[in-house]
Design a protein around this motif. Structure first.
Motif, PDB file in Angstrom:
ATOM      1  N   ILE A  66      28.832  -6.316 -81.650  1.00  0.00           N
ATOM      2  CA  ILE A  66      28.242  -6.908 -82.658  1.00  0.00           C
ATOM      3  C   ILE A  66      28.788  -8.150 -82.695  1.00  0.00           C
ATOM      4  O   ILE A  66      29.833  -8.561 -82.213  1.00  0.00           O
ATOM      5  N   GLU A  67      27.909  -9.152 -83.481  1.00  0.00           N
ATOM      6  CA  GLU A  67      28.502 -10.578 -83.674  1.00  0.00           C
ATOM      7  C   GLU A  67      29.155 -10.659 -84.923  1.00  0.00           C
ATOM      8  O   GLU A  67      28.612 -10.171 -86.199  1.00  0.00           O
ATOM      9  N   ARG A  68      30.274 -11.641 -85.347  1.00  0.00           N
ATOM     10  CA  ARG A  68      31.072 -11.726 -86.160  1.00  0.00           C
ATOM     11  C   ARG A  68      31.421 -13.279 -86.380  1.00  0.00           C
ATOM     12  O   ARG A  68      31.530 -13.824 -85.472  1.00  0.00           O
ATOM     13  N   CYS A  69      31.309 -13.410 -87.660  1.00  0.00           N
ATOM     14  CA  CYS A  69      31.664 -15.113 -87.907  1.00  0.00           C
ATOM     15  C   CYS A  69      33.413 -15.057 -88.225  1.00  0.00           C
ATOM     16  O   CYS A  69      33.733 -14.264 -89.152  1.00  0.00           O
ATOM     17  N   ALA A  70      34.313 -15.802 -87.317  1.00  0.00           N
ATOM     18  CA  ALA A  70      35.448 -15.791 -87.681  1.00  0.00           C
ATOM     19  C   ALA A  70      35.729 -16.654 -88.859  1.00  0.00           C
ATOM     20  O   ALA A  70      36.976 -16.649 -89.287  1.00  0.00           O
ATOM     21  N   PHE A  77      24.071  -7.436 -86.670  1.00  0.00           N
ATOM     22  CA  PHE A  77      23.978  -6.236 -86.077  1.00  0.00           C
ATOM     23  C   PHE A  77      22.249  -6.025 -85.350  1.00  0.00           C
ATOM     24  O   PHE A  77      21.566  -6.597 -86.304  1.00  0.00           O
ATOM     25  N   ASP A  78      22.320  -5.961 -84.255  1.00  0.00           N
ATOM     26  CA  ASP A  78      20.900  -5.709 -83.679  1.00  0.00           C
ATOM     27  C   ASP A  78      20.462  -4.639 -84.073  1.00  0.00           C
ATOM     28  O   ASP A  78      20.977  -3.595 -84.851  1.00  0.00           O
ATOM     29  N   PRO A 121      20.418 -15.371 -86.829  1.00  0.00           N
ATOM     30  CA  PRO A 121      21.277 -16.113 -85.805  1.00  0.00           C
ATOM     31  C   PRO A 121      20.649 -16.181 -84.470  1.00  0.00           C
ATOM     32  O   PRO A 121      21.110 -16.893 -83.515  1.00  0.00           O
ATOM     33  N   VAL A 122      19.583 -15.822 -84.102  1.00  0.00           N
ATOM     34  CA  VAL A 122      18.939 -15.404 -83.035  1.00  0.00           C
ATOM     35  C   VAL A 122      17.945 -16.596 -82.982  1.00  0.00           C
ATOM     36  O   VAL A 122      17.887 -17.576 -81.954  1.00  0.00           O
ATOM     37  N   GLY A 147      17.475  -8.264 -85.977  1.00  0.00           N
ATOM     38  CA  GLY A 147      18.458  -7.431 -86.669  1.00  0.00           C
ATOM     39  C   GLY A 147      18.724  -7.693 -88.006  1.00  0.00           C
ATOM     40  O   GLY A 147      18.044  -8.504 -88.769  1.00  0.00           O
ATOM     41  N   ILE A 148      20.096  -7.479 -88.297  1.00  0.00           N
ATOM     42  CA  ILE A 148      20.337  -7.585 -89.997  1.00  0.00           C
ATOM     43  C   ILE A 148      21.955  -8.186 -90.004  1.00  0.00           C
ATOM     44  O   ILE A 148      22.555  -7.954 -89.308  1.00  0.00           O
TER      45      ILE A 148
END
Length: 223
Positions: A66-70, A77-78, A121-122, A147-148
């Motif tokens: 999954i993708e996360r913002c640091a 989430f896809d 984000p995409v 995604g979400i």
């Protein structure tokens, strides 16, 4: 209640900032889920901070990426990945605790949150704001194609919602909706079929009267 990773002071529900030392905490993943960063700068962009998201691997149901913002700790989430995480992180639940559900939503719902629409984000198209699941109290940002997005703290809210039986309630509501739709479809087909003009030659037969009577009884059952 989570504790600050810096000074160990208790963190109020639905906040990431420690009121004692001011440190921002990752209350969703830190200490709860094992993960590792596999791509520090993905092509996807945080809708809050406008910085590149990092791709992380969660040890949940195999390797879940999954993708996360640091910076703000938001998660992207896809399609289907939230359900995978919920299913793998929470043991099967068989009962519903309505009082606990109400308390969770009361404690965690951000009452003074600013309503704003975020870009996916995409694809960078504005996402829709929708409630995730029945009585979850979590408003997600959703791109139907990609995604979400969850703000920091929201996945913890959803995990508690599932533990309290929220997912069971959601499944029951979906089943009831599908049953109602099937019933409405049946009644429409029934009305259409029996509202056709009957071809008559002289007196209507007793058999036709009997069929019509039975049909009327069945129709009332489904009303």
């Amino acid at each position: 209640m989570a504790n600050c990773s810096s000074c160990s002071a208790p963190l109020p529900a639905n906040t990431q900032y420690c009121s004692y030392c001011g440190v921002r905490n990752d209350i969703d993943l830190l200490g709860k889920h094992d993960y590792q960063v596999i791509d520090a700068t993905s092509e996807r962009v945080c809708p809050e901070c406008e910085k590149s998201l990092q791709t992380i691997s969660l040890d949940a149901a195999g390797a879940l990426h999954i993708e996360r913002c640091a910076n703000c700790y938001g998660l992207f989430f896809d399609p289907g990945e939230i359900e995978t995480l919920l299913d793998s992180a929470v043991a099967p639940v068989v009962t519903v605790n309505l009082e606990l559900l109400s308390n969770i939503n009361q404690d965690r719902y951000p009452k003074n949150a600013t309503v704003k629409y975020l870009k996916c984000p995409v694809c960078q198209v504005l996402m829709n704001r929708v409630i995730y699941g029945y009585r979850s109290g979590v408003i997600i940002d959703q791109c139907r194609s990609h995604g979400i997005w969850l703000d920091g703290g929201q996945i913890s809210h959803l995990l508690e919602w599932k533990k309290a039986g929220g997912q069971i309630l959601n499944q029951q509501k979906i089943a009831a909706k599908q049953e109602k739709a099937s019933s409405e479809q049946f009644k429409k087909a029934f009305r259409k079929d029996y509202s056709r003009p009957q071809q008559s030659y002289g007196e209507q037969s007793v058999d036709s009267d009997l069929v019509a009577s039975v049909a009327e009884v069945i129709f009332k059952i489904f009303e």
